[in-house]
Design a protein around this motif. Structure first.
Motif, PDB file in Angstrom:
ATOM      1  N   ALA A 195      -5.415  -2.847  -1.373  1.00 11.50           N
ATOM      2  CA  ALA A 195      -6.662  -2.117  -1.108  1.00 11.50           C
ATOM      3  C   ALA A 195      -7.878  -3.038  -1.212  1.00 11.50           C
ATOM      4  CB  ALA A 195      -6.790  -0.947  -2.077  1.00 11.50           C
ATOM      5  N   GLU A 228      -7.028   5.855  -1.397  1.00 14.38           N
ATOM      6  CA  GLU A 228      -6.954   6.382  -2.762  1.00 14.38           C
ATOM      7  C   GLU A 228      -6.394   5.300  -3.687  1.00 14.38           C
ATOM      8  OE1 GLU A 228      -4.408   9.826  -3.245  1.00 14.38           O
ATOM      9  OE2 GLU A 228      -4.375   9.518  -5.416  1.00 14.38           O
ATOM     10  N   VAL A 229      -7.147   5.000  -4.744  1.00 16.68           N
ATOM     11  CA  VAL A 229      -6.664   3.987  -5.701  1.00 16.68           C
ATOM     12  C   VAL A 229      -6.489   4.568  -7.103  1.00 16.68           C
ATOM     13  CG1 VAL A 229      -7.461   1.959  -4.449  1.00 16.68           C
ATOM     14  CG2 VAL A 229      -9.046   3.173  -5.972  1.00 16.68           C
ATOM     15  N   ALA A 241     -15.589   2.297  -5.829  1.00 12.87           N
ATOM     16  CA  ALA A 241     -14.694   3.449  -5.718  1.00 12.87           C
ATOM     17  C   ALA A 241     -15.494   4.719  -5.974  1.00 12.87           C
ATOM     18  CB  ALA A 241     -13.553   3.329  -6.724  1.00 12.87           C
ATOM     19  N   MET A 252       0.833  -1.209   0.000  1.00 10.62           N
ATOM     20  CA  MET A 252       0.000   0.000   0.000  1.00 10.62           C
ATOM     21  C   MET A 252       0.869   1.260   0.000  1.00 10.62           C
ATOM     22  SD  MET A 252      -3.339  -0.785   0.363  1.00 10.62           S
ATOM     23  CE  MET A 252      -4.101   0.300   1.567  1.00 10.62           C
ATOM     24  N   PHE A 259     -13.036   0.097 -11.770  1.00 12.31           N
ATOM     25  CA  PHE A 259     -13.151  -0.298 -10.365  1.00 12.31           C
ATOM     26  C   PHE A 259     -14.353  -1.225 -10.151  1.00 12.31           C
ATOM     27  CE2 PHE A 259     -10.728   3.798  -9.936  1.00 12.31           C
ATOM     28  CZ  PHE A 259      -9.523   3.184  -9.613  1.00 12.31           C
ATOM     29  N   ARG A 313      -0.893  -1.237  -5.541  1.00 10.78           N
ATOM     30  CA  ARG A 313      -1.606  -0.799  -4.343  1.00 10.78           C
ATOM     31  C   ARG A 313      -2.999  -1.424  -4.280  1.00 10.78           C
ATOM     32  NH1 ARG A 313      -3.392   4.795  -1.551  1.00 10.78           N
ATOM     33  NH2 ARG A 313      -1.720   4.230  -0.161  1.00 10.78           N
ATOM     34  N   LEU A 314      -3.635  -1.586  -5.436  1.00  7.59           N
ATOM     35  CA  LEU A 314      -4.990  -2.140  -5.467  1.00  7.59           C
ATOM     36  C   LEU A 314      -5.049  -3.551  -4.887  1.00  7.59           C
ATOM     37  CD1 LEU A 314      -6.433  -0.844  -8.837  1.00  7.59           C
ATOM     38  CD2 LEU A 314      -7.675  -0.859  -6.667  1.00  7.59           C
TER      39      LEU A 314
END
Lengths: 442, 442
Positions: B324, B280-281, B192, B150, B185, B320-321
């Motif tokens: 997340a 935040e993605v 999102a 992340m 998303f 990062r997703l």
């Protein structure tokens, strides 16, 4: 894809600093742009070829039982100190200090890191053999980068690492990669010859380079001609005995100038002796405990004792292959892509964009070829016919279909095979059927 | 995939330095291994999720008309000096000297380089708009990397760049990305919300963050509840008017603590006010001539005059997703993957490996589920049932099929839905039909 909506910046002039065909053609065909010495952006057309090669390499690794993972580009120097390579590697290693003054580097290869990963988790012979690979960007700070992507600084490589309980098992892993490489290069549409490489201080017979023949090759290759004619192994049982596929090739002489033995070569029947220039596109190497011993990578054996694991590494230069394939397959007009790695399958040339009938015929061809899986690139621009023909030859798609008002009056379009230049007039429907058949087998 | 031939090193203990669920679970489930602070290897299971996310992001970019290319990781400092960012960027930029003492850097983002590529080739408004993107590893030398992938240092990002003749056209490009992000998303199985972001000195209304709600989110989100319920735009004509999809969302209040306006928020009906933590993605941003002006990226307009091109950039944190999505979807036993990004579709648990009947039933299920496109992971190890159940829950595949001698006597296997824990006994054939149907819609 419609050309008007694509990004294909072809160049009219051959850039002066590009000396070999692949470098010139990749720049001219809008496949790459140099950003710094030996560092390139892959423009959309180049990226498509790169990804197709990568996909074939991946599929053949998976088929051979190798498991994909992905190691990072930036490594800590610590592991390289454990194996003694941090000092040994020299100025080709891009050394980096991070904000906390820790010594890092941009990985030129991954034996040290994968051995660390292996030793962190694997404890028993029951988990062997393991074949792990990744396809990742590497960096080697070449003193004099040249020949475009053939000797760049940032390059994409597939590297596999094998871990086995002993040399006999390691040989089986080596054979798996040997066979996987033969199949991989065959699917890429090129003839790659396994050539014995110099084992250096490790010794032994388990190290081969795979070279493809091209005038601009960096090394001299000496080999038995029959090696060029052998069909790839194709579908094999990778858990079975692969030695027949390996042995029949190793029985034939093949060496580069580094490993050449003139006497052995002369023993080949004269009409079977072949000398040519070669480009290295793969290298497989059994190195035993070179990394596992200093890093203490051991597993418990069936005998209840600890054994140092025996390793090998197996590389394919994925980005280099883009250039190498062009070196092996081009003419004075441009690239000639093998179907399996062509950026698009078919180019559609509209000789009179704006003409209602020509536009309609092209649109209908375009949809039909898309639906047929031929991945067409439709030149819908307003450029002159000559510009369109030249550009299509330059980017080298396997097939071209030219649509013009004159042909349409007679109910035909012209299909051209890029490799041979052969042309034939067909009805639009016959052209679709012909092309669909051509791509059905890829 | 057979587990015995895979590389899935799950951990029994939760690593002490991992404080949030996604970091803990990714380490425990054998998805990643830390190599240095904030730098990870993606082990096979983690890589599969990463690639699935990447593929969905790519497909939605292509659908929106963005064209993929690939810029290198290592950049020359020269371009960054042109835009003034080399000095401005600070210690998060990983600065590198090559062997010839040239200043290089590991790209944290690519506005400067893409603008250079653009200005090298594009001269006319007729070639606009252009939306170019790449999916490439970036590096930001965080002072204190944490939370696993992340907030790592080396991370995978999709960044798109738009080039337009004027602000009105740039708004259309911005809307394309806005809609593409909503669809992306949604396909990833997460909700999102587009939240207005701080435009800083650029000003204007064209900057949004996309955040997903999760307890461990780094920022506070204030929004109108209806935003969570809106269906994604789905199939739209990207060359048409997209404003309805954008406007109806922008009409509803949504802000992070950075842009929050308490008075506006209070104007929302009380039962529609929502406050939560967000991750935040994605971030989309119109910045006009910020890079094109200093770099002289101009095109000839229809008026015969030169125009400075107007730009925007659009990022999605691909690596990062992975974290997340876990933050948004897990329980005390492990990950709960949405079907679209699950590393495998179905886990097959053989409760008695070595038992002839159980083995045969599992093998036949395994082949059938492979053929049905359910991408099964078959736990064929000799581990105890409890170990197998725990591991399967931990890695969080959407479905599990448990095969044991007792069930087989009654002609049934047990199918479990990971997300709900719901179990049902079915004949092997019924299980195959059920699972095939579940995956047909993905």
């Amino acid at each position: 894809m419609r050309l008007s909506q694509y990004f294909l910046p072809v160049l009219k002039e051959t850039p002066a600093d590009a000396t070999i065909a692949s470098h010139q053609l990749m720049l001219r065909a809008g496949m790459i742009k140099q950003n710094s010495a030996g560092i390139y952006s892959w423009l959309p057309l180049g990226l498509k070829v790169l990804r197709k090669i990568e996909t074939i390499v991946r599929e053949e690794q998976n088929r051979a039982g190798a498991v994909e993972m992905l190691m990072p580009t930036i490594q800590s120097a610590d592991l390289w100190k454990e194996t003694g390579r941090y000092d040994a590697y020299g100025p080709e290693m891009l050394r980096i200090m991070d904000r906390h003054d820790r010594e890092m580097l941009f990985g030129p290869t991954n034996e040290d890191m994968i051995t660390d990963i292996f030793r962190s988790y694997v404890r028993s012979y029951k988990d062997l053999p393991k074949l792990l690979y990744h396809i990742q960007w590497k960096f080697r700070d070449e003193r004099r980068p040249r020949f475009g992507v053939m000797r760049g600084r940032e390059f994409l490589m597939k590297d596999t690492y094998s871990f086995d309980i002993d040399e006999a098992s390691a040989r089986l892993s080596y054979y798996k990669m040997f066979v996987a490489y033969l199949n991989t290069f065959a699917r890429l549409g090129i003839k790659a010859i396994p050539v014995k490489a110099d084992p250096g201080p490790i010794g032994g017979d388990l190290t081969h380079e795979f070279v493809i023949l091209a005038e601009t090759g960096e090394s001299e290759v000496f080999c038995h001609k029959d090696l060029l004619e052998m069909a790839p192994p194709g579908e094999v049982d990778f858990s079975g005995d692969l030695s027949e596929h390996v042995d029949k090739r190793r029985a034939l002489y093949a060496a580069t100038d580094e490993t050449h033995d003139e006497e052995e070569f002369k023993a080949i029947p004269a009409d079977k002796q072949m000398t040519a220039r070669g480009i290295e596109v793969g290298h497989i190497f059994y190195f035993g405990d070179k990394y596992t011993a200093p890093m203490g990578a051991k597993v418990m054996g069936p005998d209840g004792k600890e054994h140092v694991v025996q390793g090998g590494s197996y590389g394919i230069g994925v980005s280099r292959l883009v250039g190498a394939i062009i070196e092996a397959s081009h003419d004075e007009n441009g690239c000639i892509w093998p179907k399996s790695v062509a950026p698009f399958g078919v180019g559609i040339i509209n000789l009179k964009s704006g003409d209602e009938e020509a536009d309609a015929a092209c649109e209908s061809l375009y949809s039909a070829l898309e639906a047929a899986g031929c991945d067409p690139l439709y030149d819908d621009t307003k450029d002159r016919g000559g510009v369109k023909f030249g550009r299509m030859d330059l980017i080298g798609l396997p097939y071209q279909v030219t649509v013009g008002p004159r042909g349409l009056k007679n109910g035909v379009v012209e299909v051209k095979i890029r490799a041979t230049g052969m042309k034939k007039e067909l009805s639009p429907n016959a052209a679709i059927v012909f092309l669909q058949t051509e791509f059905a087998e890829v």
